[in-house]
Design an enzyme around this catalytic site. Structure first.
Site, PDB file in Angstrom:
ATOM      1  N   ILE A  73       0.806  -1.223   0.000  1.00 50.93           N
ATOM      2  CA  ILE A  73       0.000   0.000   0.000  1.00 50.93           C
ATOM      3  C   ILE A  73       0.833   1.263   0.000  1.00 50.93           C
ATOM      4  O   ILE A  73       0.310   2.348  -0.197  1.00 50.93           O
ATOM      5  CB  ILE A  73      -1.006   0.052   1.181  1.00 50.93           C
ATOM      6  CG1 ILE A  73      -0.316  -0.310   2.493  1.00 50.93           C
ATOM      7  CG2 ILE A  73      -2.203  -0.838   0.906  1.00 50.93           C
ATOM      8  CD1 ILE A  73      -1.246  -0.263   3.695  1.00 50.93           C
ATOM      9  N   GLY A  74       2.099   1.146   0.211  1.00 47.51           N
ATOM     10  CA  GLY A  74       2.889   2.379   0.216  1.00 47.51           C
ATOM     11  C   GLY A  74       4.353   2.072   0.024  1.00 47.51           C
ATOM     12  O   GLY A  74       4.853   1.037   0.456  1.00 47.51           O
ATOM     13  N   GLU A  75       5.018   2.972  -0.667  1.00 48.56           N
ATOM     14  CA  GLU A  75       6.449   2.815  -0.804  1.00 48.56           C
ATOM     15  C   GLU A  75       7.071   4.190  -0.676  1.00 48.56           C
ATOM     16  O   GLU A  75       6.714   5.105  -1.411  1.00 48.56           O
ATOM     17  CB  GLU A  75       6.806   2.188  -2.153  1.00 48.56           C
ATOM     18  CG  GLU A  75       8.191   1.616  -2.122  1.00 48.56           C
ATOM     19  CD  GLU A  75       8.635   1.049  -3.450  1.00 48.56           C
ATOM     20  OE1 GLU A  75       8.033   1.385  -4.475  1.00 48.56           O
ATOM     21  OE2 GLU A  75       9.616   0.296  -3.443  1.00 48.56           O
ATOM     22  N   GLY A  76       7.951   4.338   0.288  1.00 48.24           N
ATOM     23  CA  GLY A  76       8.562   5.641   0.494  1.00 48.24           C
ATOM     24  C   GLY A  76      10.067   5.541   0.489  1.00 48.24           C
ATOM     25  O   GLY A  76      10.631   4.531   0.080  1.00 48.24           O
ATOM     26  N   PHE A  92      11.926   5.526   3.115  1.00 50.38           N
ATOM     27  CA  PHE A  92      12.459   4.787   4.248  1.00 50.38           C
ATOM     28  C   PHE A  92      11.761   3.466   4.512  1.00 50.38           C
ATOM     29  O   PHE A  92      12.166   2.719   5.380  1.00 50.38           O
ATOM     30  CB  PHE A  92      12.415   5.654   5.511  1.00 50.38           C
ATOM     31  CG  PHE A  92      13.154   6.953   5.353  1.00 50.38           C
ATOM     32  CD1 PHE A  92      14.537   6.972   5.293  1.00 50.38           C
ATOM     33  CD2 PHE A  92      12.461   8.152   5.235  1.00 50.38           C
ATOM     34  CE1 PHE A  92      15.226   8.160   5.131  1.00 50.38           C
ATOM     35  CE2 PHE A  92      13.152   9.347   5.077  1.00 50.38           C
ATOM     36  CZ  PHE A  92      14.539   9.354   5.022  1.00 50.38           C
ATOM     37  N   SER A  93      10.695   3.212   3.780  1.00 51.63           N
ATOM     38  CA  SER A  93       9.970   1.987   4.090  1.00 51.63           C
ATOM     39  C   SER A  93       9.050   1.546   2.971  1.00 51.63           C
ATOM     40  O   SER A  93       8.759   2.302   2.050  1.00 51.63           O
ATOM     41  CB  SER A  93       9.129   2.200   5.351  1.00 51.63           C
ATOM     42  OG  SER A  93       8.018   3.013   5.031  1.00 51.63           O
ATOM     43  N   VAL A 141       5.190  -0.327   2.872  1.00 47.80           N
ATOM     44  CA  VAL A 141       4.087  -0.685   3.761  1.00 47.80           C
ATOM     45  C   VAL A 141       3.145  -1.651   3.041  1.00 47.80           C
ATOM     46  O   VAL A 141       2.799  -1.448   1.881  1.00 47.80           O
ATOM     47  CB  VAL A 141       3.332   0.582   4.239  1.00 47.80           C
ATOM     48  CG1 VAL A 141       2.194   0.201   5.180  1.00 47.80           C
ATOM     49  CG2 VAL A 141       4.279   1.555   4.929  1.00 47.80           C
ATOM     50  N   LYS A 156       4.803  -2.239   8.253  1.00 50.67           N
ATOM     51  CA  LYS A 156       5.780  -1.286   7.719  1.00 50.67           C
ATOM     52  C   LYS A 156       7.174  -1.887   7.811  1.00 50.67           C
ATOM     53  O   LYS A 156       7.708  -2.069   8.895  1.00 50.67           O
ATOM     54  CB  LYS A 156       5.693   0.025   8.516  1.00 50.67           C
ATOM     55  CG  LYS A 156       6.697   1.085   8.072  1.00 50.67           C
ATOM     56  CD  LYS A 156       6.396   2.437   8.722  1.00 50.67           C
ATOM     57  CE  LYS A 156       7.440   3.483   8.356  1.00 50.67           C
ATOM     58  NZ  LYS A 156       7.075   4.832   8.771  1.00 50.67           N
ATOM     59  N   ASP A 192       7.223  16.046   9.889  1.00 53.65           N
ATOM     60  CA  ASP A 192       6.959  15.692   8.495  1.00 53.65           C
ATOM     61  C   ASP A 192       5.460  15.673   8.203  1.00 53.65           C
ATOM     62  O   ASP A 192       4.934  14.732   7.605  1.00 53.65           O
ATOM     63  CB  ASP A 192       7.606  14.330   8.178  1.00 53.65           C
ATOM     64  CG  ASP A 192       7.824  14.129   6.679  1.00 53.65           C
ATOM     65  OD1 ASP A 192       7.764  15.120   5.917  1.00 53.65           O
ATOM     66  OD2 ASP A 192       8.048  12.976   6.262  1.00 53.65           O
TER      67      ASP A 192
END
Ligand code: ADP
Ligand code: MG
Length: 395
Positions: free
Chosen positions: A29-32, A34-35, A37, A87, A174
């Protein structure tokens, strides 16, 4: 791409013994930076929580209402969520950074509208954090449709989270739409991502912005001045013989959302930096433009802010922290523009002679309090919750 994702999911499940009997990974569901998810099903959720209400079982985990936060023993029993967000923190993140995030999340476990940490585990250099899954929509999909009342409700939820985070002396650092998960249907939101958060005062040296006015003037005269000169071609000029002590200030955050004191390298930053970032979110919603600020670096960010607020106010803001702001860029006027003008322009209503609605004007009054260049004058989260604009939907 899809096969890459499933490959990563396989690897994650293999790196932790027993993972497959505890969680079933569903999707990424998420890619940033630092991580990554993932959404997962907690396979044991009903086993150790007999208070789970099957009828209410759905994929919406909702934070407890603020009022019920303090139960007798100080710990709120939360309903166990069926779905979790896993995460996976990249191994390139430093161990102290990872520990910092997990520790702060642990300290914030009873804070209203903050997504709590369920558990975390490590296998060699791999660390994962498990949080309740919170259903939310993509900011880009709903922000243009928001009415002023929607904005008030959205911000009330975000400021409720911030008030509780700030109360315990933590700066999030942030604040931006992707770190505030919001469900426009239920009108609830939770704050996530404490990867850059810090305790107030932990990384700070006295800055003259905390002195009174007279002391600041004297120190400013005495000190070799830090000069940021922004010239028309974007180059920065520094004094030739620079005898200033080099200044290190925390700049962590996301471009476009950094408060002026962060750009001016204030060494004594406070929770007010988060309020500025919320102001940028509100400016984005009111102007229907995302991203509103689009600077590549801090100098460009200063130019963008100076264009709105004008050279004089920007100079004054720099002086607070011992910086001299000079610019010869012709588009930066000495007094800038009123925020209502900016909003009329960006929503293409200035030619037609259209006016802002009363509601919008109230929102802009509040916006001015969030985008106050001097952090000491900027509204606090606690005060924001008492502001007429955030009380709009309450009666
Ligand atoms: P990063 O440090 O990589 O930015 P975040 O904690 O911000 O990590 O998570 C990245 C994204 O993953 C979020 O923007 C959100 O879309 C999704 N996400 C994170 N936590 C949750 C959660 N508890 N429920 C649902 N989605 C989540
Ligand atoms: Mg994030």
């Amino acid at each position: 791409l899809d096969s890459n994702i499933s490959h990563d999911m396989e690897r994650l499940q293999d790196s932790f013994p027993g993972f497959r009997s505890k969680y079933r990974l569903i999707k990424r569901i998420g890619e940033g930076t630092f991580s990554t998810v993932y959404k997962a099903e907690d396979l044991q959720y009903d086993r150790y929580d007999n208070s789970w209400d099957m009828e209410k079982e759905n994929e919406k985990w909702t934070p407890p209402p603020l009022k019920s936060l303090s139960s007798q023993d100080g710990h709120q029993r939360r309903r166990k969520p069926k779905y979790v967000a896993i995460k996976k923190i990249y191994v390139t993140s430093s161990p102290t950074r990872i520990l910092n995030e997990l520790e702060l999340l642990h300290d914030l476990r009873d804070c209203a509208n903050v997504c709590p940490l369920i558990t975390a585990f490590r296998a060699t250099d791999q660390v994962v954090a498990v949080l309740p899954y919170f259903r939310h929509a993509d900011f880009r999909e709903y922000f243009r449709k928001m009415t002023v009342l929607d904005m008030s409700i959205y911000l009330r939820s975000l400021f409720t989270a911030l008030a509780s985070v700030h109360r315990v002396g933590i700066l999030h650092r942030d604040i931006k739409p992707t770190n505030f998960l919001y469900d426009p249907e239920t009108r609830r939101g939770v704050l996530v991502d404490f990867g850059l958060a810090e305790r107030e005062g932990s990384d700070c040296k006295p800055c003259m912005c905390h002195d009174d006015h007279a002391a600041r003037k004297a120190r400013l005269r005495a000190a070799a001045e830090r000069t940021t000169m922004v010239t028309a071609n974007g180059a920065i000029g520094y004094p030739k013989q620079d005898t200033r002590p080099s200044r290190r200030a925390n700049r962590a955050g996301t471009r476009g959302f950094r408060a002026p004191e962060v750009l001016f390298k204030c060494t004594e930053q406070t929770t007010k930096i988060d309020i500025w970032s919320v102001g940028v979110i509100l400016l984005t919603i009111l102007s229907r433009r995302f991203p509103f600020f689009n600077s590549a670096d801090d100098v460009e960010a200063m130019i963008e802010i100076a264009t709105i607020f004008g050279r004089e106010k920007m100079k004054q803001a720099g002086r607070l922290h011992g910086c001299v702001f000079e610019t010869s860029i012709p588009t930066i006027g000495s007094h800038g523009f009123k925020l209502d003008k900016i909003i009329l322009w960006s929503t293409c209503r200035s030619d037609a002679g259209e006016k802002l609605s009363d509601d919008e004007e109230q929102a802009i009054k509040f916006l001015e309090r969030c985008l106050e260049l001097d952090p000491a004058k900027r509204i606090s989260a606690e005060q924001a919750l008492d502001h007429e604009f955030l009380r709009m939907g309450m009666d």
